[in-house]
Design an enzyme around this catalytic site. Structure first.
Site, PDB file in Angstrom:
ATOM      1  N   LYS A 110       5.629   0.321   8.843  1.00 30.51           N
ATOM      2  CA  LYS A 110       5.668  -0.310   7.523  1.00 30.51           C
ATOM      3  C   LYS A 110       5.155   0.658   6.469  1.00 30.51           C
ATOM      4  O   LYS A 110       5.767   0.821   5.411  1.00 30.51           O
ATOM      5  CB  LYS A 110       4.835  -1.597   7.541  1.00 30.51           C
ATOM      6  N   THR A 145      -2.379  -1.962   2.267  1.00 31.08           N
ATOM      7  CA  THR A 145      -1.446  -0.869   2.001  1.00 31.08           C
ATOM      8  C   THR A 145      -0.088  -1.487   1.699  1.00 31.08           C
ATOM      9  O   THR A 145       0.544  -2.069   2.581  1.00 31.08           O
ATOM     10  CB  THR A 145      -1.345   0.085   3.197  1.00 31.08           C
ATOM     11  N   LYS A 184      -2.996   6.707  -0.664  1.00 30.12           N
ATOM     12  CA  LYS A 184      -2.877   6.236   0.716  1.00 30.12           C
ATOM     13  C   LYS A 184      -1.593   6.751   1.362  1.00 30.12           C
ATOM     14  O   LYS A 184      -1.565   7.064   2.559  1.00 30.12           O
ATOM     15  CB  LYS A 184      -2.916   4.704   0.765  1.00 30.12           C
TER      16      LYS A 184
END
Length: 288
Positions: free
Chosen positions: A240, A97, A172
């Protein structure tokens, strides 16, 4: 069966690469810690390599699952990077990701080298990786996706092309935005039940059968109630990911007020020493 390489053997990559081997694919692995790569070979067979370039040489498909943008650049670029070892026509599949920026940058570098590129972030956590039941959202050309998908199926519950390169990462982001609000709401619900003197298990048994039900509720309510947060995907990594979502939201003009608030709640969890706790630890802010 394909000749593959897998770069990055963390809590996700280690079992994902294992599923490739179990499906009969030829697998060469690379990990920054050679001991992890040796342990993988000891368990699954195959081979390990000292650099991403060596792992990628001769591979039809190179899969990667590392930590962040900088990690991904390091394994892809430079004289020892995977792109330097890949033949023209091979396909690089990124399960990390990462930001839309690094995806665009690396897809361009791959194209210049005659390499296909599929961004393919995953959802399902450590349990999904171990059980081969990940949800995988992909961006790339139809041709590159069609080459990668039958191999990805070794560890996928669903694998779908969402559009051109970058669409996987955008999907995502949708996933992480949805999870952030859901886990906070579940945390508040369970904390409320505790303070009201209700039996949490009974509450969940009833409300999970209605509109409030979710995977998180069914699979995490008991450990959340007990204060056990050892289920893999860490708060540090979630922050993150949420930073990537918030940056993209600013660029797109998409309002993400709940996501921004929950990101700060995760910052509180980090301040409690919970950076390596899993994401269900949001409840700790409310009960400790």
């Amino acid at each position: 069966m394909a000749k593959t390489a897998f770069l990055g053997l963390g809590v996700m990559g280690f079992p994902m690469a294992g599923h490739l081997a179990a499906a009969g694919h030829q697998v060469t692995v690379f990990n920054r810690s050679p001991a992890k790569a040796e342990a993988w070979v000891g368990r699954h067979g195959g081979a390990s390599a000292a650099t991403p370039r060596e792992a990628a040489q001769g591979a039809d498909l190179v899969m990667c699952c590392v930590g962040n943008d900088d990690d991904l650049r390091q394994v892809c670029l430079g004289p020892d990077g995977a792109f330097a070892g890949m033949a023209q026509g091979a396909v690089f599949v990124d399960h990390t990701t990462v930001s839309a920026k690094v995806t665009e940058e690396l897809a361009q570098a791959a194209a210049e080298a005659g390499i296909g590129y599929v961004d393919a972030p995953v959802s399902g956590g450590q349990a999904g990786a171990e059980n081969g039941q990940l949800s995988i959202m992909c961006g790339g050309t139809v041709a590159d996706f069609d080459r990668a998908a039958p191999v990805i199926d070794a560890y996928a519950k669903i694998c779908r092309r969402m559009g051109d390169v970058g669409a996987g990462q955008m999907t995502k982001m949708c996933n992480q935005i949805a999870i952030a609000g859901l886990v906070q709401a579940l945390s508040e619900s369970l904390a409320f039940a505790q303070k009201a003197g209700l039996d949490v298990a009974d509450v969940v048994e009833v409300i999970s059968q209605g509109a409030a039900g979710s995977w998180q509720m069914v699979n995490r309510h008991a450990t959340m109630h007990r204060g056990e947060f050892e289920h893999g995907f860490a708060v540090d990594w979630m922050r993150k990911d949420l930073a990537i979502c918030l940056q993209a939201g600013d660029q797109l003009g998409a309002a993400l007020p709940v996501t921004a608030l929950v990101d700060q709640f995760y910052k509180d969890v980090q301040a409690m020493g919970g950076g390596r706790w899993d994401t269900s630890s949001l409840i700790a802010r409310l009960t400790r």
